[in-house]
Design a protein around this motif. Structure first.
Motif, mmCIF file in Angstrom:
data_model
loop_
_atom_site.group_PDB
_atom_site.id
_atom_site.type_symbol
_atom_site.label_atom_id
_atom_site.label_comp_id
_atom_site.label_asym_id
_atom_site.label_seq_id
_atom_site.Cartn_x
_atom_site.Cartn_y
_atom_site.Cartn_z
ATOM 1 N N ASN A 84 54.812 3.268 34.264
ATOM 2 C CA ASN A 84 54.418 2.603 35.499
ATOM 3 C C ASN A 84 55.210 3.179 36.674
ATOM 4 O O ASN A 84 54.659 3.466 37.738
ATOM 5 C CB ASN A 84 54.654 1.099 35.372
ATOM 6 C CG ASN A 84 54.175 0.313 36.583
ATOM 7 O OD1 ASN A 84 53.439 0.801 37.416
ATOM 8 N ND2 ASN A 84 54.633 -0.917 36.676
ATOM 9 N N TYR A 85 56.494 3.389 36.470
ATOM 10 C CA TYR A 85 57.348 3.922 37.527
ATOM 11 C C TYR A 85 56.904 5.332 37.913
ATOM 12 O O TYR A 85 56.783 5.650 39.093
ATOM 13 C CB TYR A 85 58.796 3.913 37.034
ATOM 14 C CG TYR A 85 59.780 4.450 38.031
ATOM 15 C CD1 TYR A 85 60.102 3.720 39.170
ATOM 16 C CD2 TYR A 85 60.398 5.674 37.833
ATOM 17 C CE1 TYR A 85 61.013 4.205 40.088
ATOM 18 C CE2 TYR A 85 61.307 6.164 38.752
ATOM 19 C CZ TYR A 85 61.614 5.429 39.868
ATOM 20 O OH TYR A 85 62.509 5.910 40.771
ATOM 21 N N VAL A 94 47.671 3.403 37.343
ATOM 22 C CA VAL A 94 48.308 2.716 36.228
ATOM 23 C C VAL A 94 47.213 2.285 35.269
ATOM 24 O O VAL A 94 46.136 1.866 35.697
ATOM 25 C CB VAL A 94 49.089 1.485 36.740
ATOM 26 C CG1 VAL A 94 49.688 0.689 35.610
ATOM 27 C CG2 VAL A 94 50.162 1.919 37.724
ATOM 28 N N ASP A 95 47.474 2.390 33.954
ATOM 29 C CA ASP A 95 46.448 1.986 33.000
ATOM 30 C C ASP A 95 46.184 0.484 33.091
ATOM 31 O O ASP A 95 47.003 -0.284 33.572
ATOM 32 C CB ASP A 95 46.795 2.424 31.577
ATOM 33 C CG ASP A 95 48.069 1.817 31.028
ATOM 34 O OD1 ASP A 95 48.928 1.413 31.821
ATOM 35 O OD2 ASP A 95 48.195 1.735 29.807
ATOM 36 N N ALA A 100 48.615 -5.353 36.185
ATOM 37 C CA ALA A 100 49.207 -6.555 36.772
ATOM 38 C C ALA A 100 50.676 -6.361 37.136
ATOM 39 O O ALA A 100 51.224 -7.097 37.949
ATOM 40 C CB ALA A 100 49.071 -7.728 35.797
ATOM 41 N N TYR A 101 51.319 -5.359 36.555
ATOM 42 C CA TYR A 101 52.744 -5.122 36.786
ATOM 43 C C TYR A 101 52.991 -3.893 37.658
ATOM 44 O O TYR A 101 54.129 -3.465 37.820
ATOM 45 C CB TYR A 101 53.472 -4.944 35.453
ATOM 46 C CG TYR A 101 53.168 -6.073 34.501
ATOM 47 C CD1 TYR A 101 53.740 -7.327 34.689
ATOM 48 C CD2 TYR A 101 52.280 -5.900 33.445
ATOM 49 C CE1 TYR A 101 53.433 -8.381 33.841
ATOM 50 C CE2 TYR A 101 51.980 -6.947 32.591
ATOM 51 C CZ TYR A 101 52.565 -8.177 32.789
ATOM 52 O OH TYR A 101 52.271 -9.209 31.959
#
Length: 113
Positions: A84-85, A94-95, A100-101
């Motif tokens: 994600n970063y 992002v997958d 959500a994150y």
């Protein structure tokens, strides 16, 4: 090509940390032989470091997983967080499982305003 960091965080030591954070950092240094940078950064907010290390200890003691399974869970979460970063840094999507994150470009400015 190097970029300036998005934020600057002082890395605390057992000697510069305040309150319970000083003891946690000293314990980490005694156990590991060094203070992990993540702990040193979290020590700027002692409650964050306290709760992180307490959660880690509870997970290790009571999760019901073998040590190898615990490492698999920890590494899986670390890989997804790192992914994600990196997505945020290089501007890729992002997958769906992590959407959500996802980090937003204004999340840091919103949290420091």
């Amino acid at each position: 090509m190097s970029k300036a960091p998005l934020i600057s965080v002082e890395l605390k030591t057992p000697e510069t940390a305040e309150g319970a954070a000083a003891g946690i950092l000293a314990g980490a240094r005694d156990q590991l032989g060094f203070v992990p940078n993540m702990y040193a950064a979290m020590a700027n907010m002692p409650a964050v470091l306290e709760h992180y290390t307490a959660s880690y200890s509870v997970f290790r003691a009571a999760a019901g997983f073998s040590p190898a399974e615990q490492e698999t869970v920890i590494l899986g979460i670390a890989c997804k967080t790192f992914s994600n970063y990196i997505n945020h840094l290089v501007g890729t999507e992002v997958d769906a499982a992590m959407a959500a994150y996802a980090l937003s470009s204004n999340a840091l400015t919103e949290s420091t305003a």
